[in-house]
Write a protein that holds these residues in place. Structure first.
Motif: not given
Length: 280
Positions: A188, A190-192, A264
């Motif tokens: 999560e 890494s998605e920011r 990811q």
């Protein structure tokens, strides 16, 4: 709404001041700890620990208290100051913490554990307990470590690049559910948009940071400092002549790592390979 307190005569350390204010607010309201627990739905012992300074509680608990006391305008602000209070950290870490709060950007290499900024509460507790902490000191340090995550949140958080050695992702927690939660948290994160995460897989060969965790901070004045930890010592490095070689070593390690998209996928595969949780 209760009037604002006069600072004079009260503790100027945010964590202690927060505990003082909780005690005063409850006294003014005439609540017992038991009644407070019954009204808000948390165990009364939690509020006792918050009032004694053993823990600062979660934002959900503090928001409930603020609404209960009619103190929404300032109690959450005081809690946020307590979360970022450098005095709750060990002495050798306080200078670094003050600089971390000012950083315009951050980048880190982690050898065997996720960075403190990306650890879940369960991971932080097991890691700190493994280092010998227990009781009240353990509770305080878990709160302090988890509270640091606020630095990467908000409307304009600083960019954070992290390289995780594959060992970070292989050295699991004892509780599989808590380990799954930690891996999910990394995915999560890494998605920011402000977080760039790389995995350095096994088999890439030896490099200059094999046994060293290092965090770099770019400060408002354009300078960069580094905080390095190895097997025997921790050191804040502020001299440019020592920081620059470390930066070049970091860049070389980044060239060996997987891309953010590949990284990811790497962590996601680890999650998929974990045994399914038993149904309840």
């Amino acid at each position: 709404m209760p009037p604002r307190r006069v600072v004079t005569g009260r503790s100027k350390e945010p964590r202690k001041r927060f505990a003082e204010e909780l005690r005063l607010l409850r006294a003014q309201k005439g609540d017992s700890l038991r009644k407070l627990g019954a009204v808000l739905g948390w165990d009364a012992s939690l509020f006792g620990k918050m009032e004694s300074g053993k823990t600062i509680g979660s934002p959900e608990v503090v928001e409930a208290l603020a609404q209960h006391y009619g103190a929404e305008e300032w109690l959450l602000t005081l809690w946020e100051l307590a979360v970022g209070d450098p005095s709750q950290f060990k002495a050798q870490f306080r200078r670094y913490m003050s600089l971390e709060q000012e950083a315009m950007s951050l980048w880190q290499y982690s050898v065997s554990r996720p960075p403190g900024l990306l650890q879940t509460p369960a991971y932080a507790r097991e890691a700190l307990a493994a280092g010998g902490l227990k009781g009240e000191e353990l509770d305080q340090q878990v709160d302090a470590r988890v509270g640091r995550r606020k630095l990467l949140e908000g409307d304009a958080p600083p960019p954070f690049r992290v390289i995780l050695c594959e060992a970070v992702l292989r050295n699991s927690l004892r509780d599989p559910r808590e380990w799954r939660e930690q891996l999910h948290h990394l995915v999560e994160a890494s998605e920011r948009p402000n977080i760039t995460l790389h995995v350095l897989p096994f088999g890439t060969g030896l490099h200059g940071l094999d046994s060293t965790d290092v965090m770099f901070l770019r400060l408002l004045d354009g300078s960069t400092v580094a905080y390095a930890e190895d097997d025997v010592r921790e050191e804040l490095i502020e001299e440019n002549g020592r920081v620059e070689p470390l930066q070049r070593t970091y860049d070389a390690v980044r060239d060996l790592a997987l891309s953010p998209a590949e990284s990811q996928k790497f962590i996601t595969r680890l999650l998929e390979e974990m045994p399914c949780e038993p149904s309840t």
